[in-house]
Design an enzyme around this catalytic site. Structure first.
Site, PDB file in Angstrom:
ATOM      1  N   GLU A  37       0.841  -1.212   0.000  1.00 14.47           N
ATOM      2  CA  GLU A  37       0.000   0.000   0.000  1.00 14.47           C
ATOM      3  C   GLU A  37       0.869   1.253   0.000  1.00 14.47           C
ATOM      4  OE1 GLU A  37      -2.388   2.686   3.158  1.00 14.47           O
ATOM      5  OE2 GLU A  37      -2.087   0.569   3.643  1.00 14.47           O
ATOM      6  N   ASP A  54       0.770   3.851  -3.224  1.00 14.51           N
ATOM      7  CA  ASP A  54       0.382   5.255  -3.076  1.00 14.51           C
ATOM      8  C   ASP A  54       1.332   6.154  -3.846  1.00 14.51           C
ATOM      9  OD1 ASP A  54      -1.104   7.492  -1.610  1.00 14.51           O
ATOM     10  OD2 ASP A  54       0.948   7.827  -0.915  1.00 14.51           O
ATOM     11  N   ASP A  63      -7.029   1.121   0.451  1.00 19.52           N
ATOM     12  CA  ASP A  63      -5.688   0.610   0.761  1.00 19.52           C
ATOM     13  C   ASP A  63      -5.335  -0.577  -0.138  1.00 19.52           C
ATOM     14  OD1 ASP A  63      -5.556   2.511   2.715  1.00 19.52           O
ATOM     15  OD2 ASP A  63      -5.866   1.128   4.395  1.00 19.52           O
ATOM     16  N   GLU A  90      -4.470   0.507  -3.726  1.00 10.07           N
ATOM     17  CA  GLU A  90      -3.094   0.998  -3.821  1.00 10.07           C
ATOM     18  C   GLU A  90      -2.100  -0.158  -3.775  1.00 10.07           C
ATOM     19  OE1 GLU A  90      -3.631   5.438  -1.815  1.00 10.07           O
ATOM     20  OE2 GLU A  90      -2.970   3.759  -0.569  1.00 10.07           O
TER      21      GLU A  90
END
Length: 228
Positions: free
Chosen positions: A45, A49, A118, A121
């Site tokens: 995650e 991102d 989450d 990502e």
């Protein structure tokens, strides 16, 4: 490692075949399912991102050569925020393949905005680690689709933008209907449907009515802006 049928179907929805399936499995494993022998998706995650951010920054930079930094910043924030990531996750039905612990599953974890965002990502990072930046970039641009072109509208408060859309066409304002409330009192999950004239509607689930209304409005806006 072979993927199960549901994970293969998910790969079809993503448009990516994994050379290293273990990356996808980790990306879909929530911390509530982690153990000493099973890793979770938190590290992916973190990486995803950053990959998403770079793809979106580059896309916005290329999309409007006259845009200033002050104009691009809110567009960028709208495209990478948790609500948008969760919306994309719902579109590929990510929730059905999330690996959750019993408590998370019982509290409606497959519909929770934060968990979906989450995991989305983490999936982006899994594609990046599996096939490189260009593959991850292609995935993001395909899944985010028209949201990039309509980033100004996405950046607005979705409920306000949807109401303005209806008013601009002489239609009644949107109506928000609570369809369900599930989970324990301390961690509820609300499902809201937004309705416009002409039987146009969209629904979303989140941990608060406000978040669910916003997500439903954004989903319907995306459909309307995309000409569907």
């Amino acid at each position: 490692m072979k993927l199960s049928n549901d994970l293969r179907a998910f790969c079809d929805r993503l448009g990516h075949d994994f050379e290293r399936p273990e990356l996808l499995i980790r990306a879909l494993t929530h911390p509530s399912m982690s153990s000493s022998t099973r890793g979770d998706n938190q590290r992916l995650e973190f990486l995803g991102d950053r990959v998403l951010g770079l793809v979106m920054a580059e896309a916005l930079y290329d999309a409007d050569s006259a845009a200033t930094e002050g104009q691009m910043a809110p567009r960028f924030n709208a495209l990478v925020r948790k609500e948008t990531c969760a919306e994309v996750a719902r579109e590929v039905d990510l929730g059905t393949v999330l690996k959750l612990g019993r408590s998370e599953m019982k509290s409606g974890g497959r519909r929770k905005e934060a968990l979906l965002a989450d995991a989305m990502e983490a999936v982006i990072a899994a594609v990046y680690r599996d096939a490189g930046f260009e593959a991850a970039r292609a995935l993001v641009l395909r899944l985010w689709g028209t949201r990039i072109a309509m980033a100004d509208a996405v950046g607005q408060d979705a409920k306000t933008a949807l109401q303005e859309w209806a008013q601009g066409r002489g239609e009644p304002p949107p109506v928000y209907v609570e369809l369900a409330r599930e989970g324990p009192d301390h961690q509820p999950v609300f499902t809201i449907e937004v309705r416009l004239a002409g039987n146009r509607s969209a629904r979303a689930s989140a941990g608060s009515k406000r978040q669910a209304e916003h997500a439903a409005a954004q989903s319907l806006l995306s459909e309307l802006q995309g000409g569907t």
